[in-house]
Write an enzyme that holds these catalytic residues in place. Structure first.
Site, mmCIF file in Angstrom:
data_model
loop_
_atom_site.group_PDB
_atom_site.id
_atom_site.type_symbol
_atom_site.label_atom_id
_atom_site.label_comp_id
_atom_site.label_asym_id
_atom_site.label_seq_id
_atom_site.Cartn_x
_atom_site.Cartn_y
_atom_site.Cartn_z
ATOM 1 N N GLU A 125 9.795 -8.043 4.095
ATOM 2 C CA GLU A 125 9.973 -8.327 5.524
ATOM 3 C C GLU A 125 9.582 -9.754 5.899
ATOM 4 O O GLU A 125 9.907 -10.205 6.990
ATOM 5 C CB GLU A 125 9.181 -7.315 6.369
ATOM 6 C CG GLU A 125 7.654 -7.404 6.278
ATOM 7 C CD GLU A 125 7.062 -6.674 5.069
ATOM 8 O OE1 GLU A 125 7.804 -6.373 4.120
ATOM 9 O OE2 GLU A 125 5.838 -6.436 5.071
ATOM 10 N N HIS A 163 6.382 -8.015 -0.220
ATOM 11 C CA HIS A 163 6.784 -7.799 1.177
ATOM 12 C C HIS A 163 8.200 -8.334 1.429
ATOM 13 O O HIS A 163 8.386 -9.536 1.579
ATOM 14 C CB HIS A 163 5.786 -8.485 2.122
ATOM 15 C CG HIS A 163 4.461 -7.810 2.099
ATOM 16 N ND1 HIS A 163 4.170 -6.747 2.931
ATOM 17 C CD2 HIS A 163 3.368 -7.997 1.332
ATOM 18 C CE1 HIS A 163 2.948 -6.322 2.669
ATOM 19 N NE2 HIS A 163 2.435 -7.062 1.699
ATOM 20 N N TYR A 174 0.833 -1.204 0.000
ATOM 21 C CA TYR A 174 0.000 0.000 0.000
ATOM 22 C C TYR A 174 0.868 1.255 0.000
ATOM 23 O O TYR A 174 0.550 2.255 -0.641
ATOM 24 C CB TYR A 174 -0.926 0.006 1.230
ATOM 25 C CG TYR A 174 -1.794 1.239 1.322
ATOM 26 C CD1 TYR A 174 -3.022 1.298 0.676
ATOM 27 C CD2 TYR A 174 -1.368 2.369 2.023
ATOM 28 C CE1 TYR A 174 -3.798 2.445 0.730
ATOM 29 C CE2 TYR A 174 -2.127 3.514 2.086
ATOM 30 C CZ TYR A 174 -3.352 3.548 1.441
ATOM 31 O OH TYR A 174 -4.115 4.676 1.497
#
Ligand code: XMP
Length: 528
Positions: free
Chosen positions: A188, A186, A99
């Protein structure tokens, strides 16, 4: 995990002050905390701030970089978190994730729309033009972890696309001259194999972060802060035996030595030998410790009560009473150490200055009517960092890696009946066998929690030539990341067999062992 930077000779390098920082602006993504943790694992201090944090407040902190997290909204929805475009004018490098990237792209005039199909989970990623600056040197084809329905179809003017996936024409983009970078996936999560490389590229090459965030730097920084806060004052610390209060106490002791007194209220509801371990560890460090052996007091108060919340309340109240008695003996103590963690701070929505007190779930909580100033040396640390700091300070391995243990202890594992010394001893003996076998099988650290429960019912058995009428023991072992959800652990059958045989053979009052195979939800981890 935090690495201790060491020289070739094995000696620690000079600890750095954690003055370099990266701020993670949280748009409500499920992995926002994880982003901050991963950045710290790369050796750079990262703090999570709400996405609504004012631009001026961010500018004042002069971070080396900004990371915009993922979030559940669609950028084009009415009411989506507003994106402060001024952030992109601060000349601070920005990495937008999911996002965060979409919000940046939209704010700068790129095209973000709902994709035909969302991408959730493992996704193929293909580099464009060798991945530009951010993804340079990574394999042309790789996997990544996605979780999105909208996608970037065109990057804003000046940006170049760096990668695409089946559902994301622009899965990564950059504008190096302005220090702006975005990735749809992502980095992470462990399922993005090159995630750490990408974060490191941003942190080191783009943001120019150099300093090491390490257990030593944390210790050095906290020791300084504690000295500055406390001065010549006297400090008191309630120990629970858990890693948080132990590490907090060790840090404070390192800072101010004998100005600290620890109070360990031993309510008699600990596991086998646990109280002795706490006392021995603190003696070894030479930390003044008041060991209050209060088992009798707690048992008298608990007698006749079988309702879980009542038990918790009794234990909590009695704990505060005992603690208060000891605290008033240390008349001049003006400070109280609390093992508040960064996750507690985030959950309570507070940052620096918001007093977060873990009391509802924790008998180590603050007695309400005692007037202390709080010392909270773990406020900025995640749990795994607390463990790393504890290990660095020399806390015994057993205490560093202790599984979470509820404040009211074994009392909430004696279910459907009153807590008595006899039942506690049965449960303690069974629990010790389970722990011993789980450690011997090298499974202890893989489990979030493993313990025994004693339901107060008896059933018939046969042992030798006679019938028995004795208690069952229930084995509960779960895996979890944060105790919010949990799955029952698939313990090996031979381990279960050994534990069952030993419990039944070695404890006369037990004739049956059962295994709890419920997940949370719908069950909870504890039985009460
Ligand atoms: P449940 O049973 O709700 O537990 O799934 C979630 C986590 O909280 C711990 N727990 C407690 N910890 N005092 C505590 O300090 C309590 O009264 C208490 N009750 C549950 C539990 O062990 C698990 O880690």
């Amino acid at each position: 995990m935090l690495e201790s930077p060491t020289t070739e000779a094995g000696a620690s390098t000079a600890p750095a002050q954690a003055s370099e920082e990266v701020l993670v602006l949280d748009f409500g993504g499920q992995y926002s905390q994880l982003i901050a943790r991963r950045i710290r694992e790369c050796g750079v201090f990262a703090e999570l701030l709400p996405a609504t944090t004012g631009v001026e407040a961010i500018q004042e902190r002069a971070p080396k970089g900004l990371v915009l997290s993922g979030g559940p909204a669609s950028v084009y929805e009415v009411g989506a978190p507003r994106f402060p475009t001024e952030l992109l004018e601060l000349e601070i490098p920005v990495l937008g994730i999911c996002y965060g990237m979409q919000a940046m792209v939209q704010a700068l005039g790129g095209r973000v729309e709902a994709a035909e199909a969302g991408e959730f989970g493992r996704t193929d990623l293909a580099l464009i033009d060798s991945g530009g600056h951010l993804l340079a040197g990574l394999p042309e084809e790789q996997h990544c972890w996605m979780s999105h329905r909208d996608a970037v179809f065109e990057p804003p003017d000046g940006f170049t696309a760096l990668a695409s996936s089946p559902g994301s024409p622009v899965a990564a983009c950059e504008y190096p001259d302005r220090g702006l970078y975005g990735i749809q996936f992502h980095p992470e999560v462990v399922h993005t194999p090159y995630g750490t490389e990408i974060l490191n590229r941003f942190l080191r090459d783009v943001a120019g972060c150099e300093q090491q965030w390490s257990p030593q730097s944390v210790i050095e920084e906290q020791v300084g802060k504690i000295r500055a806060q406390v001065g010549e004052g006297r400090v008191i610390c309630g120990l629970s035996g858990g890693v948080d209060s132990s590490v907090a106490a060790l840090l404070v002791h390192k800072a101010i030595g004998e100005q600290l007194t620890c109070v360990f209220v031993d309510h008699g509801l600990m596991r086998l030998n646990e109280a002795e371990q706490v006392v021995a560890a603190f003696e070894q460090f030479g930390i003044p410790l008041v060991h209050v052996e209060a088992e009798q007091r707690f048992l008298e108060k608990l007698a006749g009560h079988d309702e879980p919340e009542r038990k918790r309340k009794i234990i909590g109240e009695e704990f505060i009473r005992v603690f208060e008695e000891e605290a008033t003996k240390l008349e001049d103590a003006a400070f109280l150490v609390q093992g508040t963690l960064y996750s507690d701070v985030i959950e309570s929505g507070g940052s620096e200055g918001a007093a977060t007190i873990k009391s509802h779930h924790n008998v180590g909580g603050l007695p309400e009517d005692l007037e202390f100033e709080l010392v909270e040396p773990l406020r900025m640390l995640f749990k795994d960092e607390v463990r790393a700091v504890g290990a660095e300070l020399g806390l015994p391995e057993r205490m560093v890696w202790r599984q979470p243990f509820p404040g009211p202890g074994l009392a909430i594992r004696i279910v459907g009946g009153e807590v008595s010394k006899e039942r506690l001893d049965i449960l303690r003996a069974a629990d010790a066998i389970l722990q011993e076998e789980i450690r011997a099988a090298d499974l202890y650290r893989q489990l979030w929690q493993s313990f025994c429960v004693l339901p107060v019912v008896r059933s018939v058995g046969v042992q030798g030539d006679g019938r028995t009428y004795a208690y069952p023991i229930v084995i509960r072992a779960v895996t979890s990341d944060d105790a919010m959800t949990a799955d029952w652990a698939r313990l090996p059958y031979d381990l279960l067999e050994r534990v069952s045989n030993r419990i039944i053979n070695e404890i006369t009052d037990v004739n049956r062992v059962a295994l709890d195979i419920s997940s949370k939800p719908p069950a909870t981890i504890e039985w009460e």
